[in-house]
Write a protein that holds these residues in place. Sequence first.
Motif, PDB file in Angstrom:
ATOM      1  N   THR A  95       0.666  -1.276   0.020  1.00 42.80           N
ATOM      2  CA  THR A  95       0.001  -0.025   0.154  1.00 42.80           C
ATOM      3  C   THR A  95       1.002   1.321   0.159  1.00 42.80           C
ATOM      4  O   THR A  95       0.474   2.243  -0.690  1.00 42.80           O
ATOM      5  CB  THR A  95      -0.693  -0.058   1.128  1.00 42.80           C
ATOM      6  OG1 THR A  95      -1.821  -1.146   1.164  1.00 42.80           O
ATOM      7  CG2 THR A  95      -1.935   1.290   1.325  1.00 42.80           C
ATOM      8  N   ALA A  96       2.124   1.306   0.742  1.00 43.88           N
ATOM      9  CA  ALA A  96       2.844   2.482   0.835  1.00 43.88           C
ATOM     10  C   ALA A  96       3.532   2.758  -0.548  1.00 43.88           C
ATOM     11  O   ALA A  96       3.714   3.583  -1.022  1.00 43.88           O
ATOM     12  CB  ALA A  96       3.752   2.225   2.203  1.00 43.88           C
ATOM     13  N   ALA A  97       4.031   1.464  -1.138  1.00 44.44           N
ATOM     14  CA  ALA A  97       4.616   1.554  -2.391  1.00 44.44           C
ATOM     15  C   ALA A  97       3.614   2.237  -3.400  1.00 44.44           C
ATOM     16  O   ALA A  97       3.916   2.906  -4.543  1.00 44.44           O
ATOM     17  CB  ALA A  97       5.018   0.400  -2.703  1.00 44.44           C
ATOM     18  N   LEU A  98       2.323   1.768  -3.511  1.00 44.41           N
ATOM     19  CA  LEU A  98       1.344   2.194  -4.359  1.00 44.41           C
ATOM     20  C   LEU A  98       1.125   3.861  -4.170  1.00 44.41           C
ATOM     21  O   LEU A  98       0.768   4.373  -5.204  1.00 44.41           O
ATOM     22  CB  LEU A  98       0.318   1.536  -4.215  1.00 44.41           C
ATOM     23  CG  LEU A  98       0.398   0.185  -4.824  1.00 44.41           C
ATOM     24  CD1 LEU A  98      -1.108  -0.826  -4.442  1.00 44.41           C
ATOM     25  CD2 LEU A  98       0.523  -0.099  -6.324  1.00 44.41           C
ATOM     26  N   GLN A  99       0.930   4.081  -2.899  1.00 41.67           N
ATOM     27  CA  GLN A  99       0.794   5.549  -2.617  1.00 41.67           C
ATOM     28  C   GLN A  99       1.976   6.486  -3.351  1.00 41.67           C
ATOM     29  O   GLN A  99       1.746   7.533  -3.803  1.00 41.67           O
ATOM     30  CB  GLN A  99       0.660   5.664  -0.944  1.00 41.67           C
ATOM     31  CG  GLN A  99      -0.780   5.335  -0.517  1.00 41.67           C
ATOM     32  CD  GLN A  99      -0.746   5.414   1.158  1.00 41.67           C
ATOM     33  OE1 GLN A  99       0.275   5.959   1.497  1.00 41.67           O
ATOM     34  NE2 GLN A  99      -2.151   5.063   1.409  1.00 41.67           N
ATOM     35  N   LYS A 100       3.349   5.704  -2.882  1.00 44.78           N
ATOM     36  CA  LYS A 100       4.321   6.719  -3.528  1.00 44.78           C
ATOM     37  C   LYS A 100       4.396   6.652  -5.072  1.00 44.78           C
ATOM     38  O   LYS A 100       4.477   7.953  -5.711  1.00 44.78           O
ATOM     39  CB  LYS A 100       5.630   6.010  -3.070  1.00 44.78           C
ATOM     40  CG  LYS A 100       5.949   6.282  -1.501  1.00 44.78           C
ATOM     41  CD  LYS A 100       7.035   5.565  -1.156  1.00 44.78           C
ATOM     42  CE  LYS A 100       7.684   5.564   0.358  1.00 44.78           C
ATOM     43  NZ  LYS A 100       8.884   5.121   0.387  1.00 44.78           N
ATOM     44  N   LYS A 101       3.876   5.570  -5.702  1.00 47.03           N
ATOM     45  CA  LYS A 101       3.785   5.383  -7.135  1.00 47.03           C
ATOM     46  C   LYS A 101       2.870   6.709  -7.502  1.00 47.03           C
ATOM     47  O   LYS A 101       2.760   7.150  -8.652  1.00 47.03           O
ATOM     48  CB  LYS A 101       3.595   4.177  -7.531  1.00 47.03           C
ATOM     49  CG  LYS A 101       3.719   4.183  -9.087  1.00 47.03           C
ATOM     50  CD  LYS A 101       3.511   2.688  -9.583  1.00 47.03           C
ATOM     51  CE  LYS A 101       3.508   2.441 -11.001  1.00 47.03           C
ATOM     52  NZ  LYS A 101       3.525   1.055 -11.169  1.00 47.03           N
ATOM     53  N   ILE A 102       1.482   6.320  -6.949  1.00 48.33           N
ATOM     54  CA  ILE A 102       0.546   7.575  -7.313  1.00 48.33           C
ATOM     55  C   ILE A 102       1.032   8.814  -7.218  1.00 48.33           C
ATOM     56  O   ILE A 102       0.604   9.890  -8.078  1.00 48.33           O
ATOM     57  CB  ILE A 102      -0.846   7.142  -6.363  1.00 48.33           C
ATOM     58  CG1 ILE A 102      -1.226   5.696  -6.874  1.00 48.33           C
ATOM     59  CG2 ILE A 102      -1.788   8.314  -6.410  1.00 48.33           C
ATOM     60  CD1 ILE A 102      -2.341   5.344  -5.766  1.00 48.33           C
ATOM     61  N   GLN A 103       1.646   9.388  -5.966  1.00 53.74           N
ATOM     62  CA  GLN A 103       2.194  10.670  -5.852  1.00 53.74           C
ATOM     63  C   GLN A 103       2.890  10.915  -7.087  1.00 53.74           C
ATOM     64  O   GLN A 103       3.051  12.025  -7.399  1.00 53.74           O
ATOM     65  CB  GLN A 103       2.730  10.915  -4.470  1.00 53.74           C
ATOM     66  CG  GLN A 103       1.761  10.653  -3.257  1.00 53.74           C
ATOM     67  CD  GLN A 103       2.552  10.810  -2.195  1.00 53.74           C
ATOM     68  OE1 GLN A 103       3.650  10.644  -2.115  1.00 53.74           O
ATOM     69  NE2 GLN A 103       1.765  10.425  -1.026  1.00 53.74           N
ATOM     70  N   PHE A 104       3.793  10.125  -7.422  1.00 55.45           N
ATOM     71  CA  PHE A 104       4.868  10.439  -8.573  1.00 55.45           C
ATOM     72  C   PHE A 104       4.086  10.481  -9.820  1.00 55.45           C
ATOM     73  O   PHE A 104       4.568  11.623 -10.582  1.00 55.45           O
ATOM     74  CB  PHE A 104       5.927   9.276  -8.591  1.00 55.45           C
ATOM     75  CG  PHE A 104       7.052   9.405  -9.581  1.00 55.45           C
ATOM     76  CD1 PHE A 104       7.939  10.335  -9.843  1.00 55.45           C
ATOM     77  CD2 PHE A 104       6.641   8.611 -10.837  1.00 55.45           C
ATOM     78  CE1 PHE A 104       8.804  10.436 -10.693  1.00 55.45           C
ATOM     79  CE2 PHE A 104       7.709   8.955 -12.149  1.00 55.45           C
ATOM     80  CZ  PHE A 104       8.640   9.720 -12.033  1.00 55.45           C
ATOM     81  N   LEU A 105       3.272   9.836 -10.103  1.00 58.00           N
ATOM     82  CA  LEU A 105       2.510   9.957 -11.495  1.00 58.00           C
ATOM     83  C   LEU A 105       1.504  11.063 -11.276  1.00 58.00           C
ATOM     84  O   LEU A 105       1.302  11.958 -12.341  1.00 58.00           O
ATOM     85  CB  LEU A 105       1.451   8.772 -11.597  1.00 58.00           C
ATOM     86  CG  LEU A 105       2.294   7.492 -11.740  1.00 58.00           C
ATOM     87  CD1 LEU A 105       1.040   6.294 -11.908  1.00 58.00           C
ATOM     88  CD2 LEU A 105       2.886   7.430 -12.996  1.00 58.00           C
ATOM     89  N   GLU A 106       1.023  11.623 -10.135  1.00 58.86           N
ATOM     90  CA  GLU A 106       0.270  12.975 -10.129  1.00 58.86           C
ATOM     91  C   GLU A 106       1.267  14.014 -10.583  1.00 58.86           C
ATOM     92  O   GLU A 106       0.885  15.099 -11.025  1.00 58.86           O
ATOM     93  CB  GLU A 106      -0.284  12.986  -8.617  1.00 58.86           C
ATOM     94  CG  GLU A 106      -1.726  12.117  -8.510  1.00 58.86           C
ATOM     95  CD  GLU A 106      -2.703  12.492  -9.194  1.00 58.86           C
ATOM     96  OE1 GLU A 106      -2.983  13.783  -9.737  1.00 58.86           O
ATOM     97  OE2 GLU A 106      -3.679  11.632  -9.531  1.00 58.86           O
ATOM     98  N   ALA A 107       2.523  14.120  -9.776  1.00 56.41           N
ATOM     99  CA  ALA A 107       3.569  15.016  -9.995  1.00 56.41           C
ATOM    100  C   ALA A 107       3.902  15.240 -11.243  1.00 56.41           C
ATOM    101  O   ALA A 107       3.928  16.316 -12.191  1.00 56.41           O
ATOM    102  CB  ALA A 107       4.535  14.939  -9.055  1.00 56.41           C
ATOM    103  N   SER A 108       3.901  13.973 -12.129  1.00 59.12           N
ATOM    104  CA  SER A 108       4.410  13.898 -13.560  1.00 59.12           C
ATOM    105  C   SER A 108       3.409  14.265 -14.283  1.00 59.12           C
ATOM    106  O   SER A 108       3.527  15.208 -15.342  1.00 59.12           O
ATOM    107  CB  SER A 108       4.785  12.585 -13.891  1.00 59.12           C
ATOM    108  OG  SER A 108       5.994  11.884 -13.076  1.00 59.12           O
ATOM    109  N   LYS A 109       2.046  14.318 -13.994  1.00 56.98           N
ATOM    110  CA  LYS A 109       0.964  14.613 -14.722  1.00 56.98           C
ATOM    111  C   LYS A 109       0.768  16.128 -14.793  1.00 56.98           C
ATOM    112  O   LYS A 109       0.599  16.912 -15.606  1.00 56.98           O
ATOM    113  CB  LYS A 109      -0.420  14.009 -14.104  1.00 56.98           C
ATOM    114  CG  LYS A 109      -1.536  14.602 -14.773  1.00 56.98           C
ATOM    115  CD  LYS A 109      -2.826  13.751 -14.273  1.00 56.98           C
ATOM    116  CE  LYS A 109      -4.052  14.449 -14.970  1.00 56.98           C
ATOM    117  NZ  LYS A 109      -5.168  13.656 -14.110  1.00 56.98           N
ATOM    118  N   LYS A 110       1.094  16.838 -13.454  1.00 58.70           N
ATOM    119  CA  LYS A 110       0.960  18.252 -13.337  1.00 58.70           C
ATOM    120  C   LYS A 110       2.156  18.902 -14.358  1.00 58.70           C
ATOM    121  O   LYS A 110       1.938  19.935 -14.803  1.00 58.70           O
ATOM    122  CB  LYS A 110       0.979  18.675 -11.866  1.00 58.70           C
ATOM    123  CG  LYS A 110      -0.120  18.191 -11.189  1.00 58.70           C
ATOM    124  CD  LYS A 110       0.008  18.518  -9.692  1.00 58.70           C
ATOM    125  CE  LYS A 110      -1.176  18.398  -8.781  1.00 58.70           C
ATOM    126  NZ  LYS A 110      -1.124  18.704  -7.412  1.00 58.70           N
TER     127      LYS A 110
END
Length: 228
Positions: A95-110
């Motif tokens: 879960t922690a790894a997925l949360q980090k990955k989601i945050q990274f993808l959100e930042a890349s999207k922005k």
Amino acid sequence: MVRGKTQMKRIENPTSRQVTFSKRRSGLLKKAFELSVLCDAEVGLMVFSPRGKLYEFSSTSMAKTIERYKSHSKDSANHHNRVTEQNIQQLKFETAALQKKIQFLEASKKKLLAENLDSCSIEELHQTEAKLEQSLQKIRGKKNRLLEDQMAKLTEKQAALLRENGALRQKVEEQCKMQQTREQTVPVTEGTPSNEEEQKIEVETELHIGWPPVRSPKTNKAVKKHSE
């Protein structure tokens, strides 16, 4: 014909219930004894009657069998708890790894949407620009393939229309030729004067008194007949 399963239910008659209990209890104790002897298994069996009377069988010692059962149940419970705890820890890690990955993808999207660029360094901006260029190349390639497919379909449709037009033109020409041939081969019907005969016919408009004039068969002109 397969018979349906009969639903087992409590025997209502007390006498029949007591007789059935005695028979089934004896059979169960006998099976437990046979299992312990034939298979060298440690068997412990306890049966309480409806009135609370205890009937038991043990191949070794009932207390020893019960203690062994408790130990085994405790070990099974501990093992189950350990497995459960390991699964929970693994799920937390994933879960922690997925949360980090989601945050990274959100930042890349922005970044790709040109949002929150103030905190980006020159290197990050270069990386974002390179990603955008790659995306544009893929988009242009996809667009060009779609346009080529459309052009190929239109070219094929044009060729089909040209073939159809040529076939229709040939059909019209054949019909025109057949019409001309039919007009040239139509015979002149009897009693219908030709053009030359129509030119030779003269219409008499003069008024004659007496006998009607006689026409010469050669010249088709009227010849006056004098009365004697």
